[in-house]
Design a protein around this motif. Structure first.
Motif, short mmCIF file in Angstrom:
data_model
loop_
_atom_site.label_atom_id
_atom_site.label_comp_id
_atom_site.label_asym_id
_atom_site.label_seq_id
_atom_site.Cartn_x
_atom_site.Cartn_y
_atom_site.Cartn_z
N MET A 1 0.84 -1.19 0.00
CA MET A 1 0.00 0.00 0.00
C MET A 1 0.87 1.23 0.00
O MET A 1 1.08 1.86 1.02
N SER A 2 1.41 1.55 -1.14
CA SER A 2 2.29 2.70 -1.19
C SER A 2 1.53 3.91 -1.73
O SER A 2 1.08 3.91 -2.87
N THR A 3 1.35 4.91 -0.88
CA THR A 3 0.65 6.10 -1.34
C THR A 3 1.57 7.01 -2.11
O THR A 3 1.15 7.80 -2.94
N ARG A 4 2.86 6.89 -1.83
CA ARG A 4 3.83 7.78 -2.47
C ARG A 4 3.79 7.61 -3.99
O ARG A 4 3.72 8.58 -4.73
N SER A 5 3.83 6.37 -4.40
CA SER A 5 3.82 6.13 -5.84
C SER A 5 2.42 6.30 -6.41
O SER A 5 2.21 6.35 -7.60
N GLY A 6 1.44 6.39 -5.52
CA GLY A 6 0.08 6.52 -6.00
C GLY A 6 -0.49 5.19 -6.40
O GLY A 6 -1.56 5.08 -6.98
N ASN A 7 0.24 4.14 -6.06
CA ASN A 7 -0.13 2.80 -6.47
C ASN A 7 -0.70 2.08 -5.28
O ASN A 7 0.01 1.47 -4.51
N PHE A 8 -2.01 2.16 -5.04
CA PHE A 8 -2.48 1.48 -3.85
C PHE A 8 -3.81 0.77 -4.07
O PHE A 8 -4.51 1.01 -5.04
N TYR A 9 -4.08 -0.10 -3.13
CA TYR A 9 -5.30 -0.88 -3.19
C TYR A 9 -6.42 0.01 -2.63
O TYR A 9 -6.41 0.38 -1.47
N THR A 10 -7.37 0.35 -3.45
CA THR A 10 -8.42 1.26 -2.98
C THR A 10 -9.55 0.47 -2.34
O THR A 10 -9.73 -0.73 -2.55
N LEU A 11 -10.33 1.20 -1.57
CA LEU A 11 -11.50 0.59 -0.94
C LEU A 11 -12.44 0.06 -2.02
O LEU A 11 -13.02 -1.01 -1.88
N LYS A 12 -12.56 0.83 -3.10
CA LYS A 12 -13.44 0.42 -4.19
C LYS A 12 -13.00 -0.92 -4.78
O LYS A 12 -13.84 -1.79 -5.04
N GLN A 13 -11.71 -1.09 -4.94
CA GLN A 13 -11.22 -2.36 -5.48
C GLN A 13 -11.56 -3.52 -4.54
O GLN A 13 -11.94 -4.59 -4.99
N LEU A 14 -11.42 -3.26 -3.25
CA LEU A 14 -11.73 -4.30 -2.27
C LEU A 14 -13.21 -4.67 -2.34
O LEU A 14 -13.58 -5.85 -2.32
N ILE A 15 -14.06 -3.65 -2.44
CA ILE A 15 -15.50 -3.90 -2.51
C ILE A 15 -15.84 -4.69 -3.78
O ILE A 15 -16.63 -5.63 -3.77
N ASP A 16 -15.22 -4.29 -4.89
CA ASP A 16 -15.48 -5.00 -6.15
C ASP A 16 -15.00 -6.45 -6.06
O ASP A 16 -15.56 -7.35 -6.67
N ASP A 17 -13.96 -6.65 -5.28
CA ASP A 17 -13.33 -7.95 -5.18
C ASP A 17 -14.17 -8.93 -4.32
O ASP A 17 -14.54 -10.01 -4.79
N ILE A 18 -14.47 -8.53 -3.10
CA ILE A 18 -15.15 -9.48 -2.20
C ILE A 18 -16.54 -9.04 -1.78
O ILE A 18 -17.23 -9.76 -1.06
N GLY A 19 -16.97 -7.87 -2.24
CA GLY A 19 -18.29 -7.37 -1.87
C GLY A 19 -18.24 -6.57 -0.58
O GLY A 19 -17.39 -6.81 0.27
#
Length: 574
Positions: A403-421
């Motif tokens: 979860m690196s915010t510096r690079s802007g490359n992170f797992y978003t809450l939206k991705q998590l919701i799309d993934d497992i509901g």
RNA sequence: GCGCCUGUAGCUCAGUUGGAUAGAGCAACGGUUUUCUAAACCGUGGGUCAGGAGUUCGAAUCUCUUCAGGCGCGCCA
């Protein structure tokens, strides 16, 4: 039954113990009457005599003998046993035991009117500078769950999101958007302190400018910048503000609106709705004497502040803080604390009995400070309660998800919701006490295997639905009451568990601990699966079937209500 | 250094406003389906509740102390 037994206990306390007022209050506070955790300890049990023995200096078992005779005469009591050092275990008649189920239909008893409170819960409140990431999800799930629990207990609850739209972070976002929109840097030379996530490009694209393409002097803007990243970005902000002031405002407000909307959308997908979005900017400018922030500062400055080295300091040490804090900087601007001070004044002035702040646990050093400002403003710090939420470690098959915010490359809450509901996500976020580290394994949450506690609980609900359907398809209607039930014992353990629901909710509400509901659900589901595997319901005698279906109806309602309290829909089939 | 939090079974954790033999899931091993959903159930093994001292009728829980780990200590937000 609880009420009747309480009355019996109270009459014993009044008539047989002879305690003075203070001791009596102590006893009333400390003794417990609760559902026994196992039926061989009776249906209800109390430690009253053990507590009373400390106060009266009498033998607890002797007291228990007396108490037993008092309780024995209460309606619905079959027998009373004295156990261990002096516990009193109460066994009800089967009729009285099962009748509790009918009374339990009103599942969550509201607190007394006199105890109902107006409560505000502020949570998430992430800076509007990018999408919510999985770290924010835990605070969102937690704040929403306690809001649901407290309001189900009869409190008046308001959920609020505090948007930090006035600070430097938003300027950095606006600057980053500006630089992207006009391609001032390539990916390598892009300012290290700017926001580099791909969403910045999306925002840049989304902002449509009315005028024909503005003429940006890139060379002028980007030359001779300071080396140090923070200074670099500040310098860029200053240059853009002065050279392109109109454009700056358009991009800044456009960017803010875009991010705020995306945060709202993500929260909606997570089934979290706020009653109030409070913008820091609405507190006004320090320079404007009529603004909230100026008025709040004026108030504390009169009595609890001093000037030193050109800055204004709050004497927070007078109120238990480790050191005094700057509220107005040397250059005349307010600090973060000054805005927060005004915000808390605003909240308290809105007339809440209690305000609950849900903060990331990295803010715990901030609690004393804000308590000090509240006292300095003349309010009672106990009106505010801070609940810390520890960040969650996200794991995928045992390995940490980066979860690196510096690079802007992170797992978003939206991705998590799309993934497992949203439901499984909420379930796992809440599966541990909020202020402790949580390892959240997405692999497990996604799996349909037996390690997945979420499905274990849902499966219990679905199985009951399935039995009910089958029962109806055989030509019956679901029973709404027990029938000839004096000798019906098949569901005793399960019913005892289900009756505990209202106590669990009360405890979860008092302690602001939704995870208690998760653990309760696991126990109840376990109790059900055990019963279900043991008993072939639809092959039982007809009379028993009616009563079993009645009991399972209660269990199903309790599971569904428990899930609802933590914001999860129950599954009818799987 | 100061402050806050944590230490419970091999692993992940419940239980902490003092209460009855310290619980669950996973992992390990052995079983259960002509039966309402086996995403389930049953059984077995596994513990000096980090160590020590104290308070009490009673301590995983409260006090003191030692050890180990995490986080926080800006005129950042």
């Amino acid at each position: 039954m609880f009420t009747q037994l309480s009355l019996a206990l109270n009459s014993f306390i009044d008539n047989d113990l002879g305690l003075a007022g203070g001791q009596k209050n102590q006893l009333l506070k400390k003794h417990k009457l609760h559902l026994a955790d196992s039926l061989d300890k009776g249906h209800w049990t109390t430690n009253l005599c053990l507590v009373a023995s400390g106060l009266t200096k009498k033998n607890p078992r002797e007291l228990a003998t007396k108490l037993a005779t008092v309780i024995q005469s209460a309606d619905g009591v079959d027998r009373v046993e004295i156990a261990g050092p002096g516990f009193v275990n109460i066994f009800l008649t089967q009729r009285a035991f099962l009748q509790q189920v009918e009374q339990a239909m009103d599942l969550i008893p509201s607190v007394d009117n006199s105890l109902q409170k107006k409560i505000q819960i502020e949570f998430v409140s992430a800076n509007p500078t990018g999408p919510l990431h999985v770290g924010h999800g835990r605070g969102a799930a937690y704040g929403d769950a306690i809001a649901r629990i407290l309001s189900s207990l009869g409190h008046q609850v308001e959920k609020e999101y505090y948007v930090n739209d006035a600070g430097r972070q938003v300027d950095i976002l606006a600057c980053s958007i500006f630089l992207r929109k006009f391609s001032c840097f390539d990916d390598v030379s892009f300012p290290a302190s700017g926001y580099k996530g791909s969403y910045v490009l999306e925002i840049a694209d989304s902002i449509k400018l009315d005028d024909s393409a503005p003429n940006i002097q890139k060379d002028q803007l980007c030359k001779d910048l300071p080396e140090e990243p923070e200074a670099e970005i500040d310098e860029l902000i200053t240059r853009i503000q002065s050279s392109y002031s109109d454009l700056w405002l358009v991009i800044r407000s456009g960017g803010l609106a875009y991010v705020t909307q995306s945060i709202k959308d993500d929260l909606t997908a997570f089934k979290v709705e706020f009653d109030q979005w409070f913008f820091e900017s609405s507190l006004g400018e320090l320079s404007d004497e009529t603004s909230d922030i100026a008025k709040a500062l004026h108030k504390v400055k009169q009595e609890h502040a001093y000037e030193k080295a050109g800055a204004v300091w709050l004497e927070s040490t007078k109120f238990g803080d480790d050191k005094d804090r700057v509220i107005i900087r040397e250059d005349g601007r307010g600090t973060y604390l000054s805005a927060d001070l005004a915000y808390h004044k605003n909240k308290l002035d809105r007339g809440f009995d209690t305000i609950i702040n849900v903060w990331g646990s990295d803010h715990h050093g901030y609690i004393k400070r804000i308590e000090a400002t509240i006292e300095a403003m003349g309010y009672n710090k106990n009106q505010m309660q801070v609940q810390l939420v520890q960040f969650a470690n996200l794991l995928e098959d045992g390995a940490k998800v980066k979860m690196s915010t510096r690079s802007g490359n992170f797992y978003t809450l939206k991705q998590l919701i799309d993934d497992i509901g949203p439901d499984a996500a909420r379930f796992y976020y809440l599966s541990k006490q909020a202020d402790q580290h949580l390892d959240f394994d997405i692999g497990v949450a996604r799996s349909h295997s037996k390690d997945n506690l979420y499905y274990y609980v849902q499966y219990a609900h679905a199985r009951i639905c399935s039995v009910q359907k089958k029962y109806i398809s055989l030509g019956h209607t679901l029973p709404e009451a027990f029938k000839d039930f004096d000798e019906f014992h098949a569901c005793d353990d399960l019913i005892q568990l289900a009756l505990n629901f209202s106590f669990v909710v009360q405890s979860a509400g008092e302690n602001l601990q939704p995870h208690l509901i998760i653990y309760y659900l696991r126990d109840l589901a376990q109790g059900f699966h055990h019963f279900y595997n043991d008993t072939n319901i639809l092959k039982a005698a007809e009379q028993d079937q009616v009563n079993m279906l009645r009991a399972l109806g209660l269990v199903k309602n309790v599971i569904a209500s428990s899930l609802e309290l933590i914001g999860i829909d129950s599954l009818e089939q799987m």
